[in-house]
Design an enzyme around this catalytic site. Sequence first.
Site, PDB file in Angstrom:
ATOM      1  N   TYR A  61     -10.195  -3.600   1.973  1.00 32.85           N
ATOM      2  CA  TYR A  61      -9.740  -3.559   0.563  1.00 32.85           C
ATOM      3  C   TYR A  61      -8.230  -3.836   0.468  1.00 32.85           C
ATOM      4  O   TYR A  61      -7.785  -4.594  -0.402  1.00 32.85           O
ATOM      5  CB  TYR A  61     -10.104  -2.180   0.016  1.00 32.85           C
ATOM      6  CG  TYR A  61      -9.872  -1.941  -1.447  1.00 32.85           C
ATOM      7  CD1 TYR A  61     -10.746  -2.456  -2.408  1.00 32.85           C
ATOM      8  CD2 TYR A  61      -8.805  -1.158  -1.876  1.00 32.85           C
ATOM      9  CE1 TYR A  61     -10.543  -2.187  -3.751  1.00 32.85           C
ATOM     10  CE2 TYR A  61      -8.606  -0.883  -3.225  1.00 32.85           C
ATOM     11  CZ  TYR A  61      -9.475  -1.403  -4.163  1.00 32.85           C
ATOM     12  OH  TYR A  61      -9.276  -1.135  -5.493  1.00 32.85           O
TER      13      TYR A  61
ATOM     14  N   SER B  41      -4.260  -3.229  -6.511  1.00 32.54           N
ATOM     15  CA  SER B  41      -4.324  -1.800  -6.189  1.00 32.54           C
ATOM     16  C   SER B  41      -3.081  -1.373  -5.418  1.00 32.54           C
ATOM     17  O   SER B  41      -2.483  -2.185  -4.687  1.00 32.54           O
ATOM     18  CB  SER B  41      -5.557  -1.521  -5.325  1.00 32.54           C
ATOM     19  OG  SER B  41      -5.540  -0.190  -4.863  1.00 32.54           O
TER      20      SER B  41
END
Length: 242
Positions: A153, A140
């Site tokens: 994350y 990501s």
Amino acid sequence: MKCALVTGGSRGIGRAVCIRMASMGYHVLVNYKSNRDEADKTISLIKESGGTSELLPFDVSNKIEIQQKLGGWMEANADKAIEVLVNNAGIKDDVLMMWMKDEQWENVLKTNLDSFFYITRLVVNSMLLKRYGRIINVVSLSGIKGLPGQANYSAAKGGVIAATKALAQEVGRRGITVNAVAPGFITTDMTENIPEKDMKAIIPVNRFGTPEEVAYAVGFLASKEAAYITGEVISVNGGLYT
Ligand code: NAP
């Protein structure tokens, strides 16, 4: 039979990757956790486009289940080779770090980072014997840049990026490439609460991306011709970061 294993293949980016892998001639192992209806839909879409696939459900955050289900499949299917592994399954659980609970940190790390280790360690061993393999990790923008509210994350995806680069150097001589694809904002269930109309102004391409656009980059890295690209991270983010 040559197989591609796609974790989190029931929905979103994973589904689009499954369809692309099938179009490249792979028998697709569609992993998911609990959403059987959506996983069946992926299987139907592959069938409609002339490909073959099968379900391989297991919880990627559970190392015992990985060993039992994926390890069991590999033992029972010694005639089949997993040539392509796409570590795609992932979750987020956003909150500012000062309010983040232990479980929020641990679940996100287990699902996004530990899963990479336990699944890839199993699969890379058979790739090493065959002297061929393509490993693609879906990371990501958050793992490159760090985003507020995503300490868990960002840490997990950043960890996968570093591990991608390390493993690439370990297995390059054996015909195995290890790369990552880093999406920005992609229209899936994961982003359903993020309003595209408010966010698109900061994205140079002026819209969210599609799962198919991410799958295209994954397919490129999975191709035989991409043999000289390894340890790389390809951003698919409409120009958001670079
Ligand atoms: P999504 O639509 O929420 O789908 C998540 C997929 O992962 C589902 O197939 C789900 O299975 C599976 N999954 C979740 N936890 C699992 C577990 N413990 N074990 C096995 N499977 C599990 O997500 P997405 O947007 O397609 O995201 C796919 C990947 O891209 C993730 O790694 C995500 O972090 C990354 N990413 C997405 C975006 C974005 O904007 N969408 C941006 C950057 C990175 P079930 O259907 O069974 O729940």
